[in-house]
Enzyme design. Structure first.
Site, PDB file in Angstrom:
ATOM      1  N   GLY A  71       3.649  16.601  28.967  1.00  0.00           N
ATOM      2  CA  GLY A  71       3.201  17.612  28.012  1.00  0.00           C
ATOM      3  C   GLY A  71       1.717  17.524  27.705  1.00  0.00           C
ATOM      4  N   THR A  72       1.220  16.315  27.553  1.00  0.00           N
ATOM      5  CA  THR A  72      -0.191  16.153  27.185  1.00  0.00           C
ATOM      6  C   THR A  72      -1.103  16.726  28.261  1.00  0.00           C
ATOM      7  OG1 THR A  72       0.348  14.187  25.902  1.00  0.00           O
ATOM      8  CG2 THR A  72      -1.948  14.432  26.600  1.00  0.00           C
ATOM      9  N   SER A 201       7.872  19.090  29.118  1.00  0.00           N
ATOM     10  CA  SER A 201       7.877  17.684  29.492  1.00  0.00           C
ATOM     11  C   SER A 201       9.320  17.202  29.632  1.00  0.00           C
ATOM     12  CB  SER A 201       7.169  16.907  28.373  1.00  0.00           C
ATOM     13  OG  SER A 201       7.002  15.564  28.725  1.00  0.00           O
ATOM     14  N   HIS A 203      10.846  14.279  29.565  1.00  0.00           N
ATOM     15  CA  HIS A 203      11.471  13.211  28.776  1.00  0.00           C
ATOM     16  C   HIS A 203      12.035  13.683  27.443  1.00  0.00           C
ATOM     17  CE1 HIS A 203       8.296  11.959  25.725  1.00  0.00           C
ATOM     18  NE2 HIS A 203       7.542  12.661  26.536  1.00  0.00           N
ATOM     19  N   THR A 239      -1.206  12.693  44.893  1.00  0.00           N
ATOM     20  CA  THR A 239       0.104  12.610  45.539  1.00  0.00           C
ATOM     21  C   THR A 239       1.206  12.798  44.508  1.00  0.00           C
ATOM     22  OG1 THR A 239      -0.791  11.134  47.205  1.00  0.00           O
ATOM     23  CG2 THR A 239       1.603  11.118  46.939  1.00  0.00           C
ATOM     24  N   CYS A 326       3.301   9.977  17.746  1.00  0.00           N
ATOM     25  CA  CYS A 326       1.863   9.741  17.847  1.00  0.00           C
ATOM     26  C   CYS A 326       1.251   9.430  16.498  1.00  0.00           C
ATOM     27  CB  CYS A 326       1.169  10.960  18.446  1.00  0.00           C
ATOM     28  SG  CYS A 326       1.969  11.504  19.932  1.00  0.00           S
TER      29      CYS A 326
END
Ligand code: PLP
Length: 378
Positions: A71-72, A201, A203, A239, A326
């Protein structure tokens, strides 16, 4: 001691079905998707399949989806990439965001300020809801981009994205949404929402960490963030993390197939918890009653201080949070709750309980009993 995880909004456990899909790409199928031989082509096909699965989660075409490290990165890329292109095209250097964005958007905007962009942060109401009229009022002739999150990570409030999207489309202003908390949990369709860029994202929906995607509507100009090889159709060098991409695809596929049933089950558990907690003297719930993610409950009580409550609950085996992962441990109160007009003191008392796929009813009952017990000691 049994430990009960109530912090799904921070991250979720990896689904065993996702791990099973990833495993071959961590072992025997280790090829580089850019290689022309058998190993490479096997990996390449896996990435293509995952792109289709991940795109389907948000109603996008596979060629509009770019895998990122999460996401970041997706938020950074969308904001920096679109802002740079728009300024270069003479469309201005003004960005509009909501006051409750995640740090991945807020801090990127702070960085863009150092590059000469100006930022307008639009306020929210007591439920953490953005008013589309306020977004429209914040627009100027030089507005390069608007970014409003789909659902908030601390209180779960779901924003009127389609309504904002319609207004921005009519004006030709690119619209990004951070859907990191929403994707995999509520139906999302980039066309119905009229967004030009969307971040998510894996996760957050029982996929692996460190993998996500940025959707870019065909024709949306967005300068690359990473330069190097020609991966992701020349847009995101490096990659590919094949196993993680496969996990992201499989997690998206499962989330989409099971979304309705899962949402209903989680909502009923959350409703049960809310009704049990409501009996606690002085408890206040923060966030929207109606337009809210099923799995997030944010509340505070006058009697219980946040830090001591979190530590006490942890010692008793319950993992809950003070808000966003965060900002946990941060000395300042949540900017989300402060933007929702809570006093600093109220914001400092709030805790977030977030439940998900593997939360069992007995866990919720146990937590409700424990909270009731702790509150009765005061
Ligand atoms: N945006 C929101 C709303 C989030 O909740 C998070 C994670 O907590 C992020 C962005 C960052 O996502 P990631 O952890 O994948 O970098």
């Amino acid at each position: 001691m049994k430990r009960i995880y109530f912090d799904y909004a921070a991250t979720s456990p990896l689904d065993a079905r996702v791990l099973a899909a990833m495993q071959p790409y961590l072992t025997e199928a280790y090829g580089n998707p850019s290689s022309l031989h058998h190993f490479g082509q096997t990996a390449r096909r896996a990435v293509m399949c995952a792109r289709e699965q991940a795109a389907a989660l948000i109603g996008a075409a596979p060629d509009e989806l770019f895998f990122t490290s999460g996401g970041t990165e997706s938020d950074n890329w969308a904001l920096c990439g679109i802002a740079a292109e728009r300024r270069a095209a003479g469309c201005g250097a003004h960005i509009v965001i909501s006051a409750i964005e995640h740090a991945a958007v807020r801090e990127t905007c702070r960085y863009l300020e150092t590059l000469g962009f100006s930022i307008t942060s639009v306020p929210v109401d007591y439920e953490g809801m953005v008013d589309p009229d306020d977004i429209e009022a914040a627009l100027g002739t030089d507005t390069a981009l608007v970014s409003v999150m789909t659902a908030n990570n601390e209180v779960g409030t779901i924003q009127p994205i389609a309504e904002i999207g319609a207004r921005l489309h009519a004006r030709g202003i690119p619209f990004h949404t951070d859907a990191v908390q929403a994707a995999g949990h509520i139906p999302l369709d980039v066309n119905a929402l009229q967004v030009d860029a969307l971040s998510f994202s894996a996760h957050k929906f029982c996929g692996p960490k460190g993998i996500g995607a940025l959707y870019l509507r065909r024709g949306t100009k967005c300068a690359p963030l990473l330069h190097g090889g020609a991966q992701e159709r020349d847009y995101r060098a490096g990659t590919e993390n094949v196993a993680a991409i496969v996990g992201c695809g499989r997690a998206a596929e499962i989330a989409l197939a099971e979304m309705d049933a899962e949402e209903r089950r989680i909502r009923s558990e959350a409703d049960f918890l809310r009704s049990r907690l409501s009996a606690i003297d002085g408890i206040v719930f923060h966030g929207a009653q109606k337009h809210c993610l099923a799995g997030i409950l944010n509340f505070g009580t006058q009697a219980l201080a946040q830090d001591s409550l979190l530590i006490r609950l942890d010692l008793m085996g319950f993992a809950v949070s003070a808000g966003s992962a965060c900002s946990a441990g941060a000395a300042h109160p949540s900017h989300v709750l402060c933007a929702m007009h809570l006093s600093e003191e109220e914001a400092r008392r709030a805790i977030r309980v977030s439940i998900g796929r593997f939360t069992e009813h007995a866990d919720v009952e146990e937590f409700a009993d424990t909270m009731t017990q702790i509150a009765s000691e005061r």
